[in-house]
Design a protein around this motif. Structure first.
Motif, mmCIF file in Angstrom:
data_model
loop_
_atom_site.group_PDB
_atom_site.id
_atom_site.type_symbol
_atom_site.label_atom_id
_atom_site.label_comp_id
_atom_site.label_asym_id
_atom_site.label_seq_id
_atom_site.Cartn_x
_atom_site.Cartn_y
_atom_site.Cartn_z
ATOM 1 N N ALA A 1 0.859 -1.198 -0.018
ATOM 2 C CA ALA A 1 -0.051 0.122 -0.136
ATOM 3 C C ALA A 1 0.890 1.135 -0.025
ATOM 4 C CB ALA A 1 -0.694 -0.037 1.108
ATOM 5 N N THR A 2 1.768 1.260 0.547
ATOM 6 C CA THR A 2 3.026 2.313 0.766
ATOM 7 C C THR A 2 3.477 2.543 -0.668
ATOM 8 O OG1 THR A 2 3.458 2.015 3.168
ATOM 9 C CG2 THR A 2 4.994 3.234 1.897
ATOM 10 N N ARG A 3 3.982 1.440 -1.089
ATOM 11 C CA ARG A 3 4.455 1.637 -2.514
ATOM 12 C C ARG A 3 3.465 2.118 -3.822
ATOM 13 N NH1 ARG A 3 6.082 -3.797 -6.124
ATOM 14 N NH2 ARG A 3 6.892 -2.569 -7.794
ATOM 15 N N LEU A 4 2.355 1.560 -3.309
ATOM 16 C CA LEU A 4 1.281 1.993 -4.448
ATOM 17 C C LEU A 4 0.957 3.532 -4.272
ATOM 18 C CD1 LEU A 4 -0.524 1.246 -6.698
ATOM 19 C CD2 LEU A 4 -2.262 0.488 -5.072
ATOM 20 N N ARG A 5 1.016 3.938 -3.026
ATOM 21 C CA ARG A 5 1.071 5.617 -2.508
ATOM 22 C C ARG A 5 1.902 6.274 -3.365
ATOM 23 N NH1 ARG A 5 2.149 6.309 2.795
ATOM 24 N NH2 ARG A 5 3.887 7.425 2.212
ATOM 25 N N HIS A 6 3.148 5.801 -3.175
ATOM 26 C CA HIS A 6 4.400 6.511 -4.088
ATOM 27 C C HIS A 6 4.273 6.474 -5.371
ATOM 28 C CE1 HIS A 6 6.825 5.899 -0.082
ATOM 29 N NE2 HIS A 6 6.014 6.805 -0.053
ATOM 30 N N VAL A 7 3.729 5.365 -6.004
ATOM 31 C CA VAL A 7 3.563 5.152 -7.456
ATOM 32 C C VAL A 7 2.365 6.294 -7.980
ATOM 33 C CG1 VAL A 7 2.569 3.876 -9.259
ATOM 34 C CG2 VAL A 7 4.327 2.812 -7.715
ATOM 35 N N THR A 8 1.400 6.549 -7.130
ATOM 36 C CA THR A 8 0.374 7.458 -7.419
ATOM 37 C C THR A 8 0.777 8.859 -7.398
ATOM 38 O OG1 THR A 8 -0.826 7.251 -5.285
ATOM 39 C CG2 THR A 8 -1.562 5.868 -6.890
ATOM 40 N N GLU A 9 1.764 9.051 -6.485
ATOM 41 C CA GLU A 9 2.262 10.446 -6.263
ATOM 42 C C GLU A 9 3.087 10.691 -7.650
ATOM 43 O OE1 GLU A 9 4.387 10.770 -2.577
ATOM 44 O OE2 GLU A 9 2.535 10.597 -1.436
ATOM 45 N N ASN A 10 3.711 9.627 -8.055
ATOM 46 C CA ASN A 10 4.767 9.964 -9.236
ATOM 47 C C ASN A 10 3.840 10.194 -10.151
ATOM 48 O OD1 ASN A 10 7.015 9.446 -7.529
ATOM 49 N ND2 ASN A 10 6.998 7.386 -8.399
ATOM 50 N N ILE A 11 2.855 9.468 -10.405
ATOM 51 C CA ILE A 11 1.793 9.729 -11.654
ATOM 52 C C ILE A 11 1.275 11.207 -11.285
ATOM 53 C CG2 ILE A 11 -0.341 8.888 -12.830
ATOM 54 C CD1 ILE A 11 0.602 6.075 -12.157
ATOM 55 N N ALA A 12 0.809 11.547 -10.441
ATOM 56 C CA ALA A 12 0.280 12.780 -10.247
ATOM 57 C C ALA A 12 1.226 14.036 -10.544
ATOM 58 C CB ALA A 12 -0.230 12.813 -8.882
ATOM 59 N N ASN A 13 2.394 13.835 -10.188
ATOM 60 C CA ASN A 13 3.458 14.746 -10.740
ATOM 61 C C ASN A 13 4.405 14.608 -11.663
ATOM 62 O OD1 ASN A 13 3.240 16.677 -8.223
ATOM 63 N ND2 ASN A 13 3.749 14.655 -7.161
ATOM 64 N N ALA A 14 3.880 13.649 -12.757
ATOM 65 C CA ALA A 14 4.678 13.379 -13.956
ATOM 66 C C ALA A 14 4.885 14.885 -14.555
ATOM 67 C CB ALA A 14 3.800 12.683 -14.789
ATOM 68 N N ASP A 15 4.000 15.674 -14.692
ATOM 69 C CA ASP A 15 4.151 17.045 -15.432
ATOM 70 C C ASP A 15 4.697 18.138 -14.490
ATOM 71 O OD1 ASP A 15 3.246 15.761 -17.790
ATOM 72 O OD2 ASP A 15 1.145 16.204 -17.367
ATOM 73 N N THR A 16 5.192 17.899 -13.325
ATOM 74 C CA THR A 16 5.837 18.908 -12.358
ATOM 75 C C THR A 16 7.264 18.877 -12.863
ATOM 76 O OG1 THR A 16 4.118 18.249 -10.692
ATOM 77 C CG2 THR A 16 6.177 19.396 -10.040
ATOM 78 N N MET B 1 11.849 -7.292 11.376
ATOM 79 C CA MET B 1 12.344 -7.837 12.633
ATOM 80 C C MET B 1 11.930 -9.418 12.644
ATOM 81 S SD MET B 1 14.596 -6.001 13.927
ATOM 82 C CE MET B 1 15.109 -6.479 15.470
ATOM 83 N N ALA B 2 10.718 -9.646 12.128
ATOM 84 C CA ALA B 2 10.172 -10.809 12.067
ATOM 85 C C ALA B 2 10.582 -11.809 10.981
ATOM 86 C CB ALA B 2 8.608 -10.802 12.166
ATOM 87 N N ALA B 3 10.900 -13.027 11.129
ATOM 88 C CA ALA B 3 11.584 -13.794 10.183
ATOM 89 C C ALA B 3 10.367 -13.819 8.769
ATOM 90 C CB ALA B 3 11.586 -15.202 10.435
ATOM 91 N N GLY B 4 10.991 -13.527 7.796
ATOM 92 C CA GLY B 4 10.012 -13.480 6.369
ATOM 93 C C GLY B 4 9.435 -12.296 6.161
ATOM 94 N N ALA B 5 9.289 -11.422 7.330
ATOM 95 C CA ALA B 5 8.410 -10.172 7.132
ATOM 96 C C ALA B 5 9.274 -9.069 6.310
ATOM 97 C CB ALA B 5 8.138 -9.511 8.461
ATOM 98 N N VAL B 6 8.179 -8.349 5.745
ATOM 99 C CA VAL B 6 8.949 -7.275 4.688
ATOM 100 C C VAL B 6 8.174 -6.203 5.334
ATOM 101 C CG1 VAL B 6 7.143 -7.414 2.987
ATOM 102 C CG2 VAL B 6 9.271 -6.548 2.391
ATOM 103 N N GLU B 7 9.112 -4.801 5.137
ATOM 104 C CA GLU B 7 8.577 -3.440 5.385
ATOM 105 C C GLU B 7 9.130 -2.705 4.386
ATOM 106 O OE1 GLU B 7 9.828 -2.951 9.516
ATOM 107 O OE2 GLU B 7 11.773 -2.143 8.877
ATOM 108 N N THR B 8 8.678 -1.446 4.225
ATOM 109 C CA THR B 8 9.382 -0.437 3.306
ATOM 110 C C THR B 8 10.464 0.177 3.993
ATOM 111 O OG1 THR B 8 7.534 1.138 4.100
ATOM 112 C CG2 THR B 8 7.216 0.117 2.130
ATOM 113 N N GLY B 9 11.408 0.394 3.386
ATOM 114 C CA GLY B 9 12.700 1.143 3.929
ATOM 115 C C GLY B 9 12.569 2.634 3.574
ATOM 116 N N PRO B 10 13.504 3.424 3.591
ATOM 117 C CA PRO B 10 13.540 4.943 3.257
ATOM 118 C C PRO B 10 13.367 5.116 1.978
ATOM 119 C CG PRO B 10 15.783 4.122 3.820
ATOM 120 C CD PRO B 10 15.041 2.985 4.051
#
Length: 126
Positions: A19-34, A48-57
């Motif tokens: 969901a975070t990744r998709l939010r950044h993609v939509t921000e990119n699309i919205a600013n394509a002409d900026t 921290m949990a085995a196999g878990a994933v999170e977004t980095g910076p």
């Protein structure tokens, strides 16, 4: 029971990351002409949990900005050009589809674990 709750946590974390990744993609699309906009890149890292994933910076794409010829634009230089964005809509749409499919896969895993937990609790009540 612990494995099922771990599965719920893992899939919920995956959905949150996509969901975070998709939010950044939509921000990119919205600013394509900026003018001067650099596309945001979402990195994933192991949580921290085995196999878990999170977004980095969030990082900005270091790629070259497109030079746009428009002498009437207020940011245009003496040659009539200004720096546009480095957003490629085809890449952004592909990233959005990939994020959507990953989100849906995590959602199916979450739903399966939830159904298995419900079935286990019904068996234990009998």
């Amino acid at each position: 029971m612990g494995d099922l709750t771990d599965t719920l946590k893992l899939s919920a974390g995956g959905m949150q990351a996509q969901a975070t990744r998709l939010r950044h993609v939509t921000e990119n699309i919205a600013n394509a002409d900026t003018p001067g906009y650099r596309r945001k890149l979402t990195a994933f890292r192991q949580a921290m949990a085995a196999g878990a994933v999170e977004t980095g910076p969030v990082t900005l794409d270091p790629g070259a900005l497109e030079r746009v010829y428009d002498p009437a634009h207020p940011l245009a230089d003496e040659n009539g050009q200004y720096l546009g964005s480095n957003v490629d809509l085809v890449i952004e749409i592909a990233d959005a589809r990939e994020a959507q499919r990953s989100y849906e896969a995590n959602l199916r895993m979450f739903d399966q674990a939830r159904q298995m937990t419900r079935s286990l609790l019904e068996i234990l009540r009998r």
